[in-house]
Design an enzyme around this catalytic site. Structure first.
Site, PDB file in Angstrom:
ATOM      1  N   ASP A 104      45.658  14.382  26.988  1.00 39.31           N
ATOM      2  CA  ASP A 104      46.320  13.313  26.272  1.00 39.31           C
ATOM      3  C   ASP A 104      46.371  12.065  27.155  1.00 39.31           C
ATOM      4  O   ASP A 104      45.346  11.599  27.617  1.00 39.31           O
ATOM      5  CB  ASP A 104      47.711  13.812  25.832  1.00 39.31           C
ATOM      6  N   HIS A 268      47.078  20.492  19.390  1.00 38.52           N
ATOM      7  CA  HIS A 268      47.020  19.522  20.482  1.00 38.52           C
ATOM      8  C   HIS A 268      47.621  20.085  21.766  1.00 38.52           C
ATOM      9  O   HIS A 268      47.222  19.697  22.870  1.00 38.52           O
ATOM     10  CB  HIS A 268      47.784  18.265  20.050  1.00 38.52           C
TER      11      HIS A 268
END
Length: 288
Positions: A104, A268
């Site tokens: 990320d 994620h």
């Protein structure tokens, strides 16, 4: 968490960075995402420590790392400045070359690090991201819906800071709500919550995103003709938005010369969902 690791506060040229380090072997730097800290690696790091010297840090502005001013152009949180912190950390620990894995926001710092410090980063793994420039220049309704916080957090202070501060626990629960049940342990969530109850952390993380939508794009546009030279591994969750919105590996082949990649079974937050799988993928890539 991190029972066999040493915690250190390391002074860099621009911040005081909190890091944990442990293990033995070639050095690997682990960089976390939003809204996390180095704690996101607490399941993966011990598995890697059998083969590598593992360093996991809190990025500038996050966790217990210091929170310098962003400045009027947000350059205090440019990925260039944040990458320099991490290069300085590795130098202070005695590592002139090293591997990097970033998830990320940490992946965006790692991307810039590989461009600015190609003599330092020898292999690069990027988890569940495509290039920032691509996201902002080719933005779609589907991306804006899935990543609405990209547009919320860049609003001028103190709008997002005020709203998040009034509902920190709810905000984090919403962010982690799509993770597999139990993946974000109670201990880890408590640590994320502790850090985000600090208004300075909320502001700094907004500055990170504001930089991503401004000064980082300036830096990216200046480097569009340059490609990452070291081997790059792209990993993404097969139940994460990146999977359905992009050909992730193809986006990185536009920005790097040697790219491999694959989807992993998770969302994620797959580093906390399937740590054994993630550790194995990183181990195989970094030991080549």
């Amino acid at each position: 968490m991190f029972e066999r690791f040493t915690t250190a506060e390391i002074q860099t040229s621009g911040a005081t960075v909190v890091a944990v380090h442990g293990g033995s072997g070639p050095p690997i730097l682990l960089l976390h995402g939003y809204p996390q800290t180095h704690v996101m690696w607490h399941k993966v790091a011990p598995l890697l420590a059998n083969d590598f010297t593992v360093v996991a840090t809190d990025l500038r502005g996050y966790g217990d790392t210091s929170k310098p001013p962003g400045g009027p152009d947000h350059s205090g949180y440019s990925k260039r400045a944040m990458a320099q912190d991490q290069v300085d950390v590795m130098s202070r620990l005695g590592f002139e070359t090293f591997f990097v894995a970033g998830h990320d926001r940490g992946g965006r710092v790692a991307h810039r690090m590989a461009l600015d410090h190609p003599d330092r980063v020898t292999r690069l793994a990027l988890l569940d991201i495509v290039p920032t420039h691509r996201l902002y220049t080719d933005s779609t309704r589907e991306f804006a819906t899935a990543y609405y916080h990209w547009y919320f957090l860049i609003q001028p202070a103190p709008l997002p800071e005020t709203l998040i501060a009034r509902s920190v626990e709810f905000w984090l629960e919403q962010k982690f709500g799509k993770a597999a049940p139990g993946a974000i342990t109670g201990e880890a969530f408590a640590e994320y919550l502790r850090c985000y109850r600090n208004p300075a952390t909320i502001h700094a993380s907004c500055e990170d995103y504001r930089a991503g939508a401004s000064i980082d794009l300036v830096h990216d546009e200046a480097d569009m003709e340059r490609k990452i030279a070291c081997p790059l591994l792209a990993l993404w969750g097969d139940r994460a938005p990146m999977q359905r919105l992009y050909d992730v590996a193809a986006t990185w082949r536009e920005r790097a010369t040697n790219v491999t990649g694959k989807a992993l079974p998770g969302t994620h937050y797959f580093a906390e969902e399937i740590p054994d799988v993630v550790a194995n993928e990183l181990r195989e890539f970094f030991k080549r």
